[in-house]
Write a protein that holds these residues in place. Structure first.
Motif, PDB file in Angstrom:
ATOM      1  N   MET A 271       0.829  -1.202   0.000  1.00  0.00           N
ATOM      2  CA  MET A 271       0.000   0.000   0.000  1.00  0.00           C
ATOM      3  C   MET A 271       0.864   1.253   0.000  1.00  0.00           C
ATOM      4  O   MET A 271       2.022   1.228   0.394  1.00  0.00           O
ATOM      5  N   ASP A 272       0.273   2.339  -0.465  1.00  0.00           N
ATOM      6  CA  ASP A 272       0.865   3.666  -0.416  1.00  0.00           C
ATOM      7  C   ASP A 272      -0.077   4.548   0.385  1.00  0.00           C
ATOM      8  O   ASP A 272      -1.297   4.366   0.332  1.00  0.00           O
ATOM      9  N   LEU A 273       0.480   5.515   1.093  1.00  0.00           N
ATOM     10  CA  LEU A 273      -0.325   6.469   1.839  1.00  0.00           C
ATOM     11  C   LEU A 273       0.301   7.841   1.632  1.00  0.00           C
ATOM     12  O   LEU A 273       1.495   8.017   1.858  1.00  0.00           O
ATOM     13  N   TYR A 274      -0.501   8.790   1.162  1.00  0.00           N
ATOM     14  CA  TYR A 274       0.020  10.133   0.919  1.00  0.00           C
ATOM     15  C   TYR A 274      -1.065  11.168   1.193  1.00  0.00           C
ATOM     16  O   TYR A 274      -2.244  10.846   1.272  1.00  0.00           O
ATOM     17  N   LYS A 275      -0.620  12.423   1.345  1.00  0.00           N
ATOM     18  CA  LYS A 275      -1.541  13.516   1.639  1.00  0.00           C
ATOM     19  C   LYS A 275      -1.645  14.421   0.426  1.00  0.00           C
ATOM     20  O   LYS A 275      -0.651  14.763  -0.199  1.00  0.00           O
TER      21      LYS A 275
ATOM     22  N   TYR B 170      -6.056  12.539   3.048  1.00  0.00           N
ATOM     23  CA  TYR B 170      -5.058  11.500   2.804  1.00  0.00           C
ATOM     24  C   TYR B 170      -5.654  10.511   1.823  1.00  0.00           C
ATOM     25  O   TYR B 170      -6.873  10.319   1.769  1.00  0.00           O
ATOM     26  N   VAL B 171      -4.787   9.841   1.060  1.00  0.00           N
ATOM     27  CA  VAL B 171      -5.213   8.786   0.144  1.00  0.00           C
ATOM     28  C   VAL B 171      -4.385   7.541   0.451  1.00  0.00           C
ATOM     29  O   VAL B 171      -3.159   7.602   0.499  1.00  0.00           O
ATOM     30  N   LEU B 172      -5.070   6.443   0.691  1.00  0.00           N
ATOM     31  CA  LEU B 172      -4.422   5.157   0.901  1.00  0.00           C
ATOM     32  C   LEU B 172      -4.770   4.293  -0.308  1.00  0.00           C
ATOM     33  O   LEU B 172      -5.953   4.124  -0.628  1.00  0.00           O
ATOM     34  N   SER B 173      -3.764   3.774  -0.994  1.00  0.00           N
ATOM     35  CA  SER B 173      -3.966   2.888  -2.144  1.00  0.00           C
ATOM     36  C   SER B 173      -3.346   1.543  -1.823  1.00  0.00           C
ATOM     37  O   SER B 173      -2.157   1.472  -1.500  1.00  0.00           O
ATOM     38  N   ALA B 174      -4.143   0.486  -1.899  1.00  0.00           N
ATOM     39  CA  ALA B 174      -3.666  -0.865  -1.595  1.00  0.00           C
ATOM     40  C   ALA B 174      -3.851  -1.754  -2.813  1.00  0.00           C
ATOM     41  O   ALA B 174      -4.925  -1.767  -3.421  1.00  0.00           O
ATOM     42  N   ASP B 175      -2.797  -2.487  -3.184  1.00  0.00           N
ATOM     43  CA  ASP B 175      -2.860  -3.413  -4.313  1.00  0.00           C
ATOM     44  C   ASP B 175      -3.532  -4.709  -3.889  1.00  0.00           C
ATOM     45  O   ASP B 175      -3.061  -5.397  -2.986  1.00  0.00           O
TER      46      ASP B 175
END
Length: 145
Positions: free
Chosen positions: A33-37, A42-47
């Motif tokens: 996953m990636d987590l950014y602001k 915030y946006v969390l993207s999980a594969d």
């Protein structure tokens, strides 16, 4: 060169308790996953490729965001496997949320194998400009005598 890995013992203990090596079909290794602001959220993207969207669960409880998803193992009857590297089973990740997020407005979408979760900042946590009040100063003039 030896590397210090403080989690090696925890991983081996967990594997021994689960009766499976880490990364097997009974104990998937991870959910990348990636987590950014961005601006005020915030946006969390999980594969999660190959995951049935109906098996995905996003839950918030006491400041912890929990992602859970399940990938079923393929049918083994009549199959001669050459290689099998895709993990099957339940994937789970937990993220601690700070006090500055609005848990009531968290939203999630699953598209092309990627789970995207939008976590908005609470109004009280957003930066804001403080207005400064100005008071007029009265000048005192001396009378000449």
């Amino acid at each position: 060169m030896l590397r210090f890995d403080p989690f090696r013992d925890v991983d081996s203990f967990t594997s021994a308790m689960l009766g499976a090596s880490s990364g097997s079909d009974r104990a998937p290794r991870f959910m990348p996953m990636d987590l950014y602001k961005v601006d005020d959220h915030y946006v969390l993207s999980a594969d999660l490729p190959g995951i049935d969207p109906g098996s995905i669960d996003v839950d918030v409880d006491r400041g912890t965001l929990t992602l859970t998803a399940h990938r079923s193992a393929p049918e083994n009857t009549g199959v001669q496997w050459i290689t099998s590297e895709r993990f099957a089973g339940t994937f789970r990740r937990q993220v601690s949320l700070g006090d500055g997020v609005d848990t009531e407005r968290i939203s999630a979408a699953y598209d092309n194998g990627v789970l995207s979760i939008t976590i908005p900042l609470a109004e009280r946590a957003k930066p804001r400009k403080i207005d400064i009040a100005h008071t007029e100063q009265k000048s005192i003039e001396h009378e000449s005598t």
